[in-house]
Design an enzyme around this catalytic site. Structure first.
Site, PDB file in Angstrom:
ATOM      1  CB  SER A   1      -0.788  -9.721   7.921  1.00  0.00           C
ATOM      2  OG  SER A   1      -0.568  -9.564   6.535  1.00  0.00           O
TER       3      SER A   1
ATOM      4  CG  HIS B   1      11.061  -5.652   4.786  1.00  0.00           C
ATOM      5  ND1 HIS B   1       9.953  -4.830   4.891  1.00  0.00           N
ATOM      6  CD2 HIS B   1      10.695  -6.678   3.953  1.00  0.00           C
ATOM      7  CE1 HIS B   1       8.968  -5.335   4.158  1.00  0.00           C
ATOM      8  NE2 HIS B   1       9.391  -6.434   3.574  1.00  0.00           N
TER       9      HIS B   1
ATOM     10  CE1 TYR C   1      -2.338  -1.721   6.081  1.00  0.00           C
ATOM     11  CE2 TYR C   1      -4.062  -1.878   7.750  1.00  0.00           C
ATOM     12  CZ  TYR C   1      -3.577  -2.180   6.491  1.00  0.00           C
ATOM     13  OH  TYR C   1      -4.333  -2.952   5.640  1.00  0.00           O
TER      14      TYR C   1
ATOM     15  N   GLY D   1      -6.618  -6.697   4.513  1.00  0.00           N
ATOM     16  CA  GLY D   1      -6.340  -5.281   4.661  1.00  0.00           C
ATOM     17  C   GLY D   1      -7.185  -4.615   5.724  1.00  0.00           C
TER      18      GLY D   1
ATOM     19  CD1 TRP E   1      -2.539   1.638   0.118  1.00  0.00           C
ATOM     20  CD2 TRP E   1      -2.817   1.360   2.322  1.00  0.00           C
ATOM     21  NE1 TRP E   1      -3.583   2.438   0.490  1.00  0.00           N
ATOM     22  CE2 TRP E   1      -3.778   2.281   1.847  1.00  0.00           C
ATOM     23  CE3 TRP E   1      -2.809   1.029   3.672  1.00  0.00           C
ATOM     24  CZ2 TRP E   1      -4.719   2.889   2.687  1.00  0.00           C
ATOM     25  CZ3 TRP E   1      -3.747   1.614   4.506  1.00  0.00           C
ATOM     26  CH2 TRP E   1      -4.687   2.531   4.019  1.00  0.00           C
TER      27      TRP E   1
END
Length: 347
Positions: free
Chosen positions: A185, A155, A244, A312, A92
């Site tokens: 997730s 990362h 997020y 999501g 995203w």
């Protein structure tokens, strides 16, 4: 060119036979293997080793790529680096940032045509990872073909990144997600990309590894978050820290914050034209998930694009974790983040 263009110009001599006891991956150089054998290590999922490298845990192939990146990458003043821990909204963030930076070339308002790169390319192709794409397997890429501003992703913890982005004009955007949803997730993703011939990782096993910082590399997750959080407080003009859950709650406000941080704020005319909303809609989970490129294509090997898009949602933990697991992870997060000012909402 819509998709970043680069070439690989060097790969070190590889170790193909006579692997040492600690080597679990093929294609490691002799020099690198010698260094790897000297590192502390612990067994993570499926008994794969995570090595303690520069203060964080990582798999061998990731360390090989990071080493090449740290040695060879040369930043430019207008570079943008997107940083996340795995499964915290990376896809995203890549889509949003790419669309903001290229909106004058690719109008998101008229993105119903096939001209916009996001409609035909996965966000990971448009914003390449240092460790999984550009410097993977010890490669040294030629980045001269990348358009400005060059946009990359990683990362790696901030401590392993900071020397490579020390140019004061380089911008770093960090997106994190509450640790509960990040775990759920990641657990789903690990099992999706695992070969059908291998049994699935049970939730209880994965949860225990996660709480010990051994489920995935680049962590433990709390140290990863705190590294970028503290740097964002110290140098807010350098590092933008996003959550997020905040993006899910108010995407347009956060898009404006992101665009301003990148030095490309939305004009009043753009806002009136609906550019902000158009970017939010184009990059939405629902829109990206339904695109053919994200349903049928692959990144590498078993890493199908469709595995990047599950739900999501926020607070998916209620569907999976027991009360005792929620209590354990809550206590861990409270302890590790105590006094930092970093908190998370679970809904």
């Amino acid at each position: 060119m819509a998709i970043p263009s680069f070439s690989m110009c060097h790969k070190p001599e590889l170790l193909k036979e006579g692997k040492s006891e600690g080597q679990e991956e093929e294609g490691l150089s002799y020099e690198f293997q010698e260094m790897l054998d000297s590192l502390p290590k612990e067994r993570g999922r499926r008994n794969r080793y995570l090595y303690l490298f520069q203060g964080f845990r990582c798999q061998a192939k990731e360390i090989q790529a990071i080493t090449s990146f740290q040695k060879h990458f040369q930043s430019l003043p207008d570079d943008v680096v997107l940083a996340t821990i795995p499964k915290s909204g990376t896809t995203w963030l890549k889509a949003l940032t790419f669309t903001i930076l290229t909106r004058h070339r690719f109008d998101p308002v008229s993105s119903s045509s096939s001209d916009h790169p996001l409609l035909t390319s996965n966000p990971h192709d448009l914003v390449p990872f240092f460790e999984y794409k550009l410097y993977a397997n010890g490669n040294v890429p030629d980045l001269s073909g990348l358009a400005s501003p060059r946009t990359f992703a990683t990362h790696v913890p901030f401590g392993a990144l900071k020397d490579s982005v020390e140019n004061p004009s380089v911008k770093v955007v960090y997106l994190c997600r509450n640790p509960f949803d990040t775990f759920i997730s990641m657990w789903h993703y690990i099992n999706n990309i695992t070969s059908e011939s291998v049994s699935a990782v049970l939730l209880d096993e994965a949860f225990d590894l996660y709480c010990r910082g051994l489920l995935i590399g680049f962590g433990p997750f709390w140290e990863h978050m705190l590294g970028y959080w503290r740097e964002s407080l110290k140098r807010p003009e350098k590092v933008l820290f996003l959550k997020y859950e905040d993006l899910k709650e108010d995407i347009e406000t956060n898009l404006k914050k992101l665009a301003s941080f990148l030095g490309l704020p939305f004009t009043e005319e753009e806002e009136q034209k609906g550019v902000v909303k158009a970017i939010a809609d184009l990059c939405s989970f629902e829109n990206l998930k339904k695109l053919e490129v994200n349903k049928s294509s692959k990144l590498i090997q078993n890493y199908e694009n469709r595995f990047l898009f599950r739900k999501g949602e926020v607070s998916d933990l209620v569907n999976y974790l027991s009360p005792s697991q929620v209590e354990r992870l809550s206590a861990l997060v409270d302890d590790k983040l105590a006094g930092s000012g970093l908190t998370f909402r679970l809904s």
